[in-house]
Design a protein around this motif. Structure first.
Motif, mmCIF file in Angstrom:
data_model
loop_
_atom_site.group_PDB
_atom_site.id
_atom_site.type_symbol
_atom_site.label_atom_id
_atom_site.label_comp_id
_atom_site.label_asym_id
_atom_site.label_seq_id
_atom_site.Cartn_x
_atom_site.Cartn_y
_atom_site.Cartn_z
ATOM 1 N N LEU A 103 1.044 -4.463 0.670
ATOM 2 C CA LEU A 103 -0.336 -4.626 0.209
ATOM 3 C C LEU A 103 -1.298 -4.774 1.385
ATOM 4 N N LEU A 106 -1.919 -1.365 2.444
ATOM 5 C CA LEU A 106 -2.732 -0.633 1.464
ATOM 6 C C LEU A 106 -4.199 -1.055 1.508
ATOM 7 N N LEU A 107 -4.452 -2.362 1.488
ATOM 8 C CA LEU A 107 -5.826 -2.844 1.346
ATOM 9 C C LEU A 107 -6.621 -2.799 2.646
ATOM 10 N N LEU A 108 -5.929 -2.982 3.781
ATOM 11 C CA LEU A 108 -6.686 -3.172 5.014
ATOM 12 C C LEU A 108 -6.436 -2.140 6.116
ATOM 13 N N LYS A 288 -7.491 9.295 1.264
ATOM 14 C CA LYS A 288 -7.075 9.174 -0.138
ATOM 15 C C LYS A 288 -5.582 9.469 -0.268
ATOM 16 N N ARG A 291 -3.673 6.551 0.946
ATOM 17 C CA ARG A 291 -3.592 5.524 -0.094
ATOM 18 C C ARG A 291 -2.497 5.885 -1.103
ATOM 19 N N ASN A 295 0.957 3.899 -2.197
ATOM 20 C CA ASN A 295 1.293 3.559 -3.585
ATOM 21 C C ASN A 295 2.683 4.070 -3.961
ATOM 22 N N ILE A 298 5.196 1.853 -2.252
ATOM 23 C CA ILE A 298 5.345 0.557 -2.920
ATOM 24 C C ILE A 298 6.229 0.713 -4.157
ATOM 25 N N LEU A 538 -14.506 3.865 7.337
ATOM 26 C CA LEU A 538 -14.729 3.665 5.906
ATOM 27 C C LEU A 538 -15.090 4.942 5.159
ATOM 28 N N HIS B 53 -15.880 -2.790 -0.273
ATOM 29 C CA HIS B 53 -14.514 -2.841 0.247
ATOM 30 C C HIS B 53 -14.122 -4.273 0.588
ATOM 31 N N PHE B 56 -13.721 -6.931 -2.139
ATOM 32 C CA PHE B 56 -12.520 -6.744 -2.954
ATOM 33 C C PHE B 56 -11.261 -7.046 -2.137
ATOM 34 N N ALA B 57 -11.159 -6.407 -0.972
ATOM 35 C CA ALA B 57 -9.901 -6.448 -0.214
ATOM 36 C C ALA B 57 -9.647 -7.802 0.455
ATOM 37 N N PHE B 105 2.909 -4.556 -7.642
ATOM 38 C CA PHE B 105 2.584 -3.288 -8.316
ATOM 39 C C PHE B 105 1.180 -3.331 -8.919
ATOM 40 N N ILE B 107 -1.450 -5.256 -8.108
ATOM 41 C CA ILE B 107 -2.532 -5.267 -7.118
ATOM 42 C C ILE B 107 -2.716 -3.876 -6.519
ATOM 43 N N ALA B 108 -1.605 -3.169 -6.274
ATOM 44 C CA ALA B 108 -1.703 -1.812 -5.731
ATOM 45 C C ALA B 108 -2.471 -0.913 -6.709
ATOM 46 N N TYR B 111 -6.276 -2.107 -6.816
ATOM 47 C CA TYR B 111 -7.046 -1.679 -5.651
ATOM 48 C C TYR B 111 -7.315 -0.172 -5.718
ATOM 49 N N SER B 112 -6.305 0.589 -6.106
ATOM 50 C CA SER B 112 -6.483 2.044 -6.131
ATOM 51 C C SER B 112 -7.540 2.451 -7.148
ATOM 52 N N ALA B 115 -10.866 1.541 -5.598
ATOM 53 C CA ALA B 115 -11.217 2.483 -4.532
ATOM 54 C C ALA B 115 -11.697 3.808 -5.128
ATOM 55 N N ALA B 116 -10.990 4.287 -6.139
ATOM 56 C CA ALA B 116 -11.373 5.575 -6.723
ATOM 57 C C ALA B 116 -12.743 5.491 -7.398
ATOM 58 N N ASP B 120 -14.631 5.585 -3.107
ATOM 59 C CA ASP B 120 -14.565 7.013 -2.789
ATOM 60 C C ASP B 120 -15.889 7.753 -2.978
#
Lengths: 544, 134
Positions: A103, A106-108, A288, A291, A295, A298, A538, B53, B56-57, B105, B107-108, B111-112, B115-116, B120
């Protein structure tokens, strides 16, 4: 079953010769197939983008598979299954940090890194800093982390393969280490990132398929009743309910409890600072896709660790007590032993086939991981140190790729020599050290670089060198290296530091030094460069 | 360049008093116009992207690290609680362990989705403008 067998009772018993032929054939098949793939990838490898980043054309799913293949080392597969088989719940506890850690990536880390870097971790760390000192530091840290990890894998490969094949002679062990080293050098020099990625993808599929098969067979044996499996494991382990509770491995003393907290911290924060993982994010076209690949990783890694629960408790439930430790004190052969038992037991065809399959999967696992580590360190040596420090950026693409290939041969040779010398030392602790350095030196510098505008060159140098030195010194003076029967050098004793895992001290220190170094810095942070890095990281503007 | 977002009249910190109307940052090479990154960095649009970002993150990272450490601490120091049987041989320790998998799972996925939806489109708009202008 009596304890009369000298070594690896179920493995060496009965038709050991047939086992060996089958296992060696499968090993050979894997090596030949992956070398063929590597040769094909090699023909498509021309420029630096191909060699370092596999042409950046892999899909999120493909890269997710490759990340899983890069990450799930023999230590994860055999080590965690073995730890659960011997210590029950505590082995499971150990596996969790490896997953949660994703995570942070993923997040940072994954997306900004993909957006602003090119080939190495050093690209991002040095972006807004003075190039030469920061590249040198990033390269040093990358190579040290990768070499520690590599050394653990090489020595582990030697020990494991010799165990699986029943080789006892020292020359046999040396031969295995040398052969693993040569294959790994071939993968990377010929196929670059493209070849390595394919090898890792193939390995991930094999590993998941093999684990799935054994998991299914174990669950079938227990009629898909997880409680029955746990109960049988607790009973057969001879430890009863305690086998399913925390404490057998990490909870024995006050020190071991703190030690595990220290380890957990390094696992969770280290993954996103492992150079061989970070460079994988450059193999996809966009942030993207990066990312998406995390996922997938994970999902794959999570399901894999969930299956190791079944493997570990299955081994504890189905293998006669004492046979796991008789084969290997750390339980590293629990998974192959379980495969043999679940296939029909020693001497049966089913048992022999499953044992061979799982052993081949373990071998594939080692090769894919060492290839990734070699690529990470040779990329950093060529791109960060040779091209940007020694040649000050004045090298052609051809020279750069040539340097990376030579660096691969050099680092591979160093790994072989170290692996041969370390083959009989207990170097498993080096994996934990690699995570600790990644969390103490690389992660603080990465996060500050990406997210803190006042970070300076001095801050970057302090956090990299400070985190690195603190972790290495603390481990050097810990029971990992000396003072205990399980130490690398059990005869010596200079263990002043009681914890085997330095993270609890070195990680906060790495963050603190990065902050302090920036505050006390004589030079001002480069605001324009930070604007560029922040906007690019970003938004993906101008991404390579 | 012309389509770069105008920097509002709000509080800015020009690096030098003379640089105010010119491109905002004096680069090492004054003959080359600097890339409008600094301007974008100070724009409201980019500020929103950054906030979306970070807001949230950052807290979520803190939360899952604490949740993981909490679980480790419980495993180390609350053996009695962790040993409580929930169903058959399954105890609290195993349930919390599997819960770590599930939250990871979750959180992944969360976040996705964030982000979308939130990151994005903003990132793409800024990127298109910058790259179109370059």
């Amino acid at each position: 079953m009596t304890a009369a067998h000298p070594l690896a009772p179920p493995l060496a018993a009965g038709g050991a010769g047939e086992h060996r032929t089958l296992i060696i054939s499968l090993f050979a098949l894997f090596v030949v197939a992956t070398l063929a793939i590597t040769l094909r990838a090699g023909r498509q490898t021309r420029g630096a983008d191909d060699f370092y980043a596999g042409g950046r054309q892999f899909s999120g799913f493909q890269n997710g598979l490759a990340i899983s293949g890069d990450y799930m080392s023999a230590a994860s597969f055999l080590g965690i299954a073995g730890a659960i088989a011997l210590s029950g719940y505590d082995g499971f506890l150990y596996s969790i940090g490896f997953l949660v850690a994703w995570l942070v990536a993923l997040l940072l880390v994954a997306e900004p890194l993909r957006n602003s870097g090119r080939y190495t971790m050093g690209d991002v760390l040095a972006y807004r800093m003075r190039q030469r000192p920061v590249r040198t530091a990033a390269g040093t840290s990358t190579i040290i982390v990768s070499i520690f990890y590599l050394l653990a894998q090489m020595a582990g490969a030697g020990a494991l393969v010799t165990l699986l094949l029943g080789i006892t002679s020292e020359w046999g062990k040396i031969l295995v280490v040398v052969l693993v080293g040569i294959v790994m050098i071939l993968y990377v020099t010929i196929g670059g990132m493209k070849g390595t990625t394919w090898v890792q993808m193939v390995k991930a599929v094999l590993l998941i398929a093999g684990t799935l098969l054994i998991t299914f067979l174990v669950m079938l044996r227990f009629h898909f009743d997880i409680s029955a499996l746990l109960g049988a494991a607790a009973e057969n382990s001879g430890k009863g309910a305690a086998f399913l509770e925390p404490g057998l491995k990490y909870g024995t003393t006050a020190t071991s409890k703190i030690d595990f907290i220290s380890l957990g911290l390094a696992l969770v924060l280290g993954t996103a600072g492992l150079p061989h993982i970070l460079i994988r994010f450059y193999t996809v076209p966009t942030a993207k896709a990066a990312r998406k690949s995390v996922n997938w990783a994970i999902g794959i890694i999570g399901v894999f660790y969930l299956m190791t629960i079944v493997l570990g408790f299955g081994a504890a439930a189905l293998i006669a007590p004492g046979e796991i430790t008789a084969a290997n004190k750390a339980g590293n052969t629990a998974a192959p032993q379980l495969a043999e038992v679940i296939g029909g037991g020693a001497g049966s065809t089913g048992g022999a086939v499953l044992l061979a399959v799982i052993s081949a999967v373990a071998f594939a696992t080692i090769l894919a991981v060492v290839a990734g580590l070699t690529l990470a360190s040779s990329s950093s040596f060529a791109h960060d140190i040779y091209v940007n420090v020694i040649r000050k950026g004045n090298a052609t693409e051809k020279e750069e790729v040539g340097a990376a290939r030579w660096a691969t041969v050099g680092i591979g040779a160093v790994a072989i020599v170290l692996g041969v010398f370390a083959r009989s030392l207990n170097v498993a602790g080096l994996v934990a050290l690699a995570f600790a350095v990644a969390a103490s030196a690389n992660l603080p510098t990465l996060l500050y670089s990406l997210f803190w505008k006042r970070f300076t060159t001095q801050g970057a140098l302090w956090s990299i060198y400070g985190g690195l030195t603190a972790s290495v010194l603390l481990v050097l003076f810990s029971p990992v290296v000396s003072g205990k029967e399980t130490s690398m050098f059990p005869a010596a004793d200079f263990a002043f530091f009681p914890l085997e895992n330095p993270g609890l001290i070195s990680i906060p220190l790495g963050f603190l030094l990065g902050w302090l170094g920036s505050l006390l810095s004589p030079e001002k942070p480069d605001a324009a460069k930070y604007a560029e890095l922040e906007v690019r990281s970003l938004t993906g503007t101008g991404a390579h | 360049m012309s389509s770069a977002p105008p920097t509002g009249p709000g509080p800015q910190e020009p690096p030098g008093p003379a640089a105010a109307p010119a491109p905002p940052v004096a680069d090492a090479d004054p003959t080359r116009p600097p890339h409008p990154y600094t301007e974008v960095q100070r724009s409201a649009e980019f500020g929103e992207l950054r906030r979306d970002h970070r807001a949230f993150a950052f807290p979520l990272t803190l939360a899952f690290v604490l949740w993981y450490l909490g679980y480790v601490l419980l495993s180390s120091y609350a053996g009695g609680f962790m040993a409580v049987k929930v169903a058959g041989n399954v105890n609290v320790a195993l349930v919390l362990g599997v819960a770590q998998f599930l939250t990871t799972f979750l959180i992944a996925w969360w976040y996705s989705r964030h982000a979308a939806r939130r990151l994005d489109p903003k990132a793409e708009a800024i990127r298109n403008r910058l790259e179109g202008a370059a």
